[in-house]
Enzyme design. Sequence first.
Site, PDB file in Angstrom:
ATOM      1  N   ASP A  86       5.449   5.975  42.321  1.00 25.88           N
ATOM      2  CA  ASP A  86       5.860   4.570  42.220  1.00 25.88           C
ATOM      3  C   ASP A  86       4.687   3.705  41.751  1.00 25.88           C
ATOM      4  O   ASP A  86       4.844   2.791  40.941  1.00 25.88           O
ATOM      5  CB  ASP A  86       6.400   4.099  43.570  1.00 25.88           C
ATOM      6  CG  ASP A  86       7.458   5.054  44.095  1.00 25.88           C
ATOM      7  OD1 ASP A  86       8.418   5.332  43.352  1.00 25.88           O
ATOM      8  OD2 ASP A  86       7.312   5.565  45.224  1.00 25.88           O
ATOM      9  N   HIS A 130       9.794   4.995  49.870  1.00 26.12           N
ATOM     10  CA  HIS A 130      10.046   5.497  48.510  1.00 26.12           C
ATOM     11  C   HIS A 130      11.565   5.438  48.302  1.00 26.12           C
ATOM     12  O   HIS A 130      12.280   6.413  48.472  1.00 26.12           O
ATOM     13  CB  HIS A 130       9.524   6.931  48.361  1.00 26.12           C
ATOM     14  CG  HIS A 130       9.910   7.563  47.060  1.00 26.12           C
ATOM     15  ND1 HIS A 130       9.465   7.102  45.842  1.00 26.12           N
ATOM     16  CD2 HIS A 130      10.728   8.607  46.772  1.00 26.12           C
ATOM     17  CE1 HIS A 130       9.978   7.838  44.871  1.00 26.12           C
ATOM     18  NE2 HIS A 130      10.758   8.761  45.416  1.00 26.12           N
TER      19      HIS A 130
END
Length: 329
Positions: free
Chosen positions: A159, A187
């Site tokens: 990410d 996440h």
Amino acid sequence: MSTPVRVAVTGAAGQIGYALVFRIASGQMFGPDTPVHLQMLEITPALGALEGVAMELDDCAFPLLAGMTLTDDAEEAFEGTNVACLVGAKPRGPGMERADLLKDNGRIFTAQGRALAAAAADDLKVAVVGNPANTNALIAAANAEGVPTDRFTAMVRLDENRAKTQLARKAGVSVAEVTNLAVWGNHSPTMVPDVDNARIGGRPVTEVITDRGWLEGEYLTTVQQRGKAVIDARGASSAASAANALIDHVAAWCGGQPTPEGDWVSMAVPSDGSYGVPEGLVSGFPVTTDGAGAYRVVEGLELSPFAQEKLQATVAELEEERDAVAEML
Ligand code: NAD
Ligand code: LMR
């Protein structure tokens, strides 16, 4: 040559496994002077495919590959393990959220937490990739009696890397110019890629990219939904970029690549209560690493009211996930 690092990779014959083990064996995770012993775990029906992966590893003639274990037995796979990359789990398909995998994949991490406690080395470090990664790390830690909880981390580095590329592209600079980018929380689509503290060319992001609407809108959504976008485009979830991010995660933590002075990286780690994240939840934080096994959450950062609200939402989701698997903890 030093003693080989024993690296366990679960799901080693899967998509991410196939993109990962060759890079570990070539020295990209622990550096050019550190041999590795790959301890690869698969489910029984995938052992044939795993044999094929091992044949290809042989055929690469990697000088750093000191040995391989191929097994469907978790305790055998984790025997003396120094670093465990817990990748093996079901990926989501189109139309699913990562949290839909909670119960099925959670069971895998209960068993693997126990097996790690029984068999791994005293300096064990764990990086969870299998989704939902944060809560799977929480489950594995809870079932690994005797292993310090702070050894269990989950990957939000993909990410971070995604967020850096989006910012660099918007600013028209090289991705190397983007630093200090933390991804907070889960996440999942609630993650918070921090623009309040990140920097571009050493300057605050918000000074370089003044379009706050873009930062709080398209940028945020693109990063949060990137996993889905890849699934929609490829028909399968991200693999090479996930393996790459795991190399980054482990190399920074204990592979001899410490966080550069003044910078930080993103890791999901068990909260010590910092930033209002309840103690014990495995949440993305800005951390500094020494490359030799230690990490520290960066203290004293300030978030805008917008980001604080988003942080509360991602933490609430982590709490919901934790409550949904209470019987596994
Ligand atoms: P995949 O289906 O291609 O491979 C998974 C492998 O795990 C398979 O070979 C399967 O046989 C194996 N496996 C299943 N159960 C196992 C068990 N109990 N023990 C050992 N191995 C087992 O999937 P993939 O694309 O490699 O993705 C793996 C996981 O990583 C998925 O949960 C996916 O959602 C997740 N993922 C996470 C991130 C992240 O950023 N955290 C990024 C991409 C993918
Ligand atoms: C990703 O972020 O690419 C992975 O977590 C796979 C997914 O399900 O999105």
